[in-house]
Design a protein around this motif. Sequence first.
Motif, mmCIF file in Angstrom:
data_model
loop_
_atom_site.group_PDB
_atom_site.id
_atom_site.type_symbol
_atom_site.label_atom_id
_atom_site.label_comp_id
_atom_site.label_asym_id
_atom_site.label_seq_id
_atom_site.Cartn_x
_atom_site.Cartn_y
_atom_site.Cartn_z
ATOM 1 N N LEU A 72 0.764 -2.760 -2.834
ATOM 2 C CA LEU A 72 -0.368 -2.855 -3.748
ATOM 3 C C LEU A 72 0.112 -2.654 -5.178
ATOM 4 O O LEU A 72 0.980 -1.825 -5.437
ATOM 5 C CB LEU A 72 -1.417 -1.792 -3.432
ATOM 6 N N GLY A 73 -0.479 -3.398 -6.085
ATOM 7 C CA GLY A 73 -0.195 -3.233 -7.506
ATOM 8 C C GLY A 73 -1.497 -3.109 -8.272
ATOM 9 O O GLY A 73 -2.549 -3.544 -7.810
ATOM 10 N N GLY A 74 -1.431 -2.500 -9.437
ATOM 11 C CA GLY A 74 -2.604 -2.367 -10.289
ATOM 12 C C GLY A 74 -3.506 -1.202 -9.952
ATOM 13 O O GLY A 74 -4.431 -0.906 -10.691
ATOM 14 N N VAL A 75 -3.246 -0.539 -8.854
ATOM 15 C CA VAL A 75 -4.107 0.571 -8.422
ATOM 16 C C VAL A 75 -3.818 1.815 -9.248
ATOM 17 O O VAL A 75 -4.739 2.493 -9.702
ATOM 18 C CB VAL A 75 -3.918 0.867 -6.921
ATOM 19 N N GLY A 76 -2.558 2.105 -9.417
ATOM 20 C CA GLY A 76 -2.131 3.283 -10.171
ATOM 21 C C GLY A 76 -1.122 2.892 -11.222
ATOM 22 O O GLY A 76 -1.123 1.762 -11.714
ATOM 23 N N ASP A 77 -0.208 3.790 -11.513
ATOM 24 C CA ASP A 77 0.735 3.523 -12.592
ATOM 25 C C ASP A 77 1.977 2.740 -12.164
ATOM 26 O O ASP A 77 2.783 2.361 -12.997
ATOM 27 C CB ASP A 77 1.128 4.820 -13.302
ATOM 28 N N HIS A 78 2.139 2.488 -10.857
ATOM 29 C CA HIS A 78 3.235 1.652 -10.385
ATOM 30 C C HIS A 78 2.887 1.087 -9.005
ATOM 31 O O HIS A 78 1.942 1.525 -8.370
ATOM 32 C CB HIS A 78 4.553 2.434 -10.344
ATOM 33 N N ALA A 79 3.663 0.107 -8.593
ATOM 34 C CA ALA A 79 3.426 -0.533 -7.301
ATOM 35 C C ALA A 79 3.583 0.481 -6.163
ATOM 36 O O ALA A 79 4.370 1.420 -6.257
ATOM 37 C CB ALA A 79 4.399 -1.688 -7.103
ATOM 38 N N LEU A 80 2.814 0.267 -5.097
ATOM 39 C CA LEU A 80 2.813 1.183 -3.957
ATOM 40 C C LEU A 80 3.101 0.434 -2.662
ATOM 41 O O LEU A 80 2.595 -0.671 -2.461
ATOM 42 C CB LEU A 80 1.433 1.840 -3.814
ATOM 43 N N ARG A 81 3.860 1.047 -1.802
ATOM 44 C CA ARG A 81 4.031 0.537 -0.440
ATOM 45 C C ARG A 81 3.099 1.347 0.447
ATOM 46 O O ARG A 81 3.169 2.575 0.486
ATOM 47 C CB ARG A 81 5.471 0.677 0.027
ATOM 48 N N ILE A 82 2.237 0.649 1.177
ATOM 49 C CA ILE A 82 1.218 1.289 1.997
ATOM 50 C C ILE A 82 1.705 1.352 3.441
ATOM 51 O O ILE A 82 2.247 0.383 3.973
ATOM 52 C CB ILE A 82 -0.110 0.499 1.918
ATOM 53 N N ASP A 83 1.489 2.481 4.092
ATOM 54 C CA ASP A 83 1.928 2.687 5.475
ATOM 55 C C ASP A 83 0.994 1.953 6.443
ATOM 56 O O ASP A 83 -0.148 2.354 6.628
ATOM 57 C CB ASP A 83 1.955 4.176 5.802
ATOM 58 N N VAL A 84 1.498 0.875 7.017
ATOM 59 C CA VAL A 84 0.730 0.131 8.022
ATOM 60 C C VAL A 84 1.471 0.132 9.360
ATOM 61 O O VAL A 84 1.313 -0.776 10.168
ATOM 62 C CB VAL A 84 0.413 -1.318 7.551
ATOM 63 N N THR A 85 2.257 1.185 9.609
ATOM 64 C CA THR A 85 3.009 1.269 10.864
ATOM 65 C C THR A 85 2.133 1.271 12.110
ATOM 66 O O THR A 85 2.629 0.870 13.177
ATOM 67 C CB THR A 85 3.947 2.494 10.881
ATOM 68 N N PRO A 86 0.844 1.677 12.056
ATOM 69 C CA PRO A 86 0.036 1.552 13.269
ATOM 70 C C PRO A 86 -0.101 0.111 13.777
ATOM 71 O O PRO A 86 -0.435 -0.108 14.938
ATOM 72 C CB PRO A 86 -1.330 2.114 12.853
ATOM 73 N N LEU A 87 0.185 -0.865 12.930
ATOM 74 C CA LEU A 87 0.134 -2.263 13.361
ATOM 75 C C LEU A 87 1.322 -2.634 14.246
ATOM 76 O O LEU A 87 1.211 -3.508 15.103
ATOM 77 C CB LEU A 87 0.125 -3.197 12.148
ATOM 78 N N ILE A 88 2.449 -1.975 14.044
ATOM 79 C CA ILE A 88 3.674 -2.350 14.750
ATOM 80 C C ILE A 88 3.534 -2.040 16.239
ATOM 81 O O ILE A 88 3.201 -0.923 16.625
ATOM 82 C CB ILE A 88 4.895 -1.668 14.119
ATOM 83 N N GLY A 89 3.752 -3.062 17.027
ATOM 84 C CA GLY A 89 3.607 -2.959 18.475
ATOM 85 C C GLY A 89 2.220 -3.325 18.972
ATOM 86 O O GLY A 89 2.000 -3.469 20.166
ATOM 87 N N ALA A 90 1.270 -3.473 18.050
ATOM 88 C CA ALA A 90 -0.111 -3.758 18.442
ATOM 89 C C ALA A 90 -0.316 -5.238 18.711
ATOM 90 O O ALA A 90 0.321 -6.097 18.102
ATOM 91 C CB ALA A 90 -1.069 -3.314 17.337
#
Length: 153
Positions: A72-90
């Motif tokens: 994500l970008g534009g949310v805060g003061d720098h780009a963020l990587r969001i934890d979506v590990t619950p998707l892995i294996g699903a």
Amino acid sequence: MPADEFFIGPMLTSVMPGDCVCAVRFPLWPHRRIGTGFHEVSARQSDFAFVAAAAQVAIDDDGRCLDATLGLGGVGDHALRIDVTPLIGADIARVSIADIVRAATEGLEASSDLHATADYRRRVAAVLGTRALEDAFVEARDRNGAIQCGVVQ
């Protein structure tokens, strides 16, 4: 240098005056079925995004998620990587991407300015993150490992 050390503030990187970035490397995923998605909201076309979401996913032939990333970008003061590990294996057909993204973004520290409030940015981040991941899964599902756009997948 990892991205979280490179981006240090709004429109600010760790590149010092006189330095030159010589290369940018992204690890290649070994998977055959990869898809990407991108969404943003801005005041005008080609303007800075109030919020932007970029996703990349990989699935197997049965529709199970092998790997997933969301930025994500534009949310805060720098780009963020969001934890979506619950998707892995699903099995993507049986999981709520929106619920996973909402849970991963609900505690984001967002900034307010004259363009958007922090609350607006958090809400839009969840929506755009969901859309970017959904688009990425559709693209991955529709790929058959063929050459597309000059890139072997």
